[in-house]
Scaffold this motif. Structure first.
Motif, PDB file in Angstrom:
ATOM      1  N   PHE A  23       0.841  -1.188   0.000  1.00  0.00           N
ATOM      2  CA  PHE A  23       0.000   0.000   0.000  1.00  0.00           C
ATOM      3  C   PHE A  23       0.877   1.239   0.000  1.00  0.00           C
ATOM      4  O   PHE A  23       2.074   1.175   0.254  1.00  0.00           O
ATOM      5  N   VAL A  24       0.256   2.357  -0.296  1.00  0.00           N
ATOM      6  CA  VAL A  24       0.940   3.646  -0.274  1.00  0.00           C
ATOM      7  C   VAL A  24       0.107   4.596   0.575  1.00  0.00           C
ATOM      8  O   VAL A  24      -1.080   4.796   0.308  1.00  0.00           O
ATOM      9  N   ASP A  25       0.699   5.160   1.596  1.00  0.00           N
ATOM     10  CA  ASP A  25       0.044   6.194   2.393  1.00  0.00           C
ATOM     11  C   ASP A  25       0.513   7.536   1.843  1.00  0.00           C
ATOM     12  O   ASP A  25       1.655   7.926   2.028  1.00  0.00           O
ATOM     13  N   MET A  26      -0.381   8.222   1.157  1.00  0.00           N
ATOM     14  CA  MET A  26      -0.021   9.485   0.533  1.00  0.00           C
ATOM     15  C   MET A  26      -0.204  10.663   1.480  1.00  0.00           C
ATOM     16  O   MET A  26       0.111  11.798   1.126  1.00  0.00           O
ATOM     17  N   GLY A  27      -0.740  10.392   2.657  1.00  0.00           N
ATOM     18  CA  GLY A  27      -0.976  11.487   3.586  1.00  0.00           C
ATOM     19  C   GLY A  27      -2.023  12.437   3.050  1.00  0.00           C
ATOM     20  O   GLY A  27      -2.805  12.093   2.163  1.00  0.00           O
TER      21      GLY A  27
END
Length: 155
Positions: A23-27
């Motif tokens: 996953f990617v947490d893009m904020g």
């Protein structure tokens, strides 16, 4: 919640078995960055139990030409039109001890996976749905059309 009041997405995802590369947490994204992010998406899925109004992020994805999967309940029903998205129709009841979760639904994970696979394996059909969604938003879901429909409903 973290000490700063923000959700701890990374910790939550890893605690639920997702590897860090899964996953990617893009904020927080500033508004002007959202179209570029959506342009990189192959699909957007909204398995929401409840959408209190019409889902703005889903409409943004549709407007940007991203094929969309929507839970067939509550506010998403306003967006689901023939051919403009893939609806998650297998909705099971959500516990409602106080009677405040009327029309909420729990989307089927299996159906969500099936629909994601449908979009992945038939890119032409996915593109056709995305184009239908864009046409729907440019035609029926303009602010003018919404205002006129609202005034007609109240009258």
């Amino acid at each position: 919640m973290g000490e700063n009041g923000k959700l701890r997405i990374v910790e939550w995802a890893m605690a639920n078995g997702l590897p860090p590369e899964g996953f990617v947490d893009m904020g927080f994204l500033e508004r002007h960055r959202i179209p570029a992010v959506l342009a990189e998406c192959h699909a957007a899925i909204f398995p929401n139990r409840c959408e209190g109004a019409t889902n703005l992020v889903a409409m943004e994805a549709m407007a940007c030409g991203v094929p969309v999967i929507l839970s067939a309940n509550t506010g998403h029903l306003d967006l689901i039109q023939d051919g403009n998205c893939l609806p998650l129709r297998r909705q099971s009841a959500v516990a409602d001890p106080t009677g405040r979760r009327r029309h909420w639904g729990e989307s089927s994970v299996e159906e969500a996976v099936e629909l994601l696979e449908t979009l992945y394996t038939d890119r032409a059909a996915a593109r056709s749905r995305a184009e239908a969604a864009q046409a729907f938003l440019r035609g029926e879901r303009t602010w003018r059309a919404f205002a006129e429909a609202f005034v007609a409903a109240v009258a």
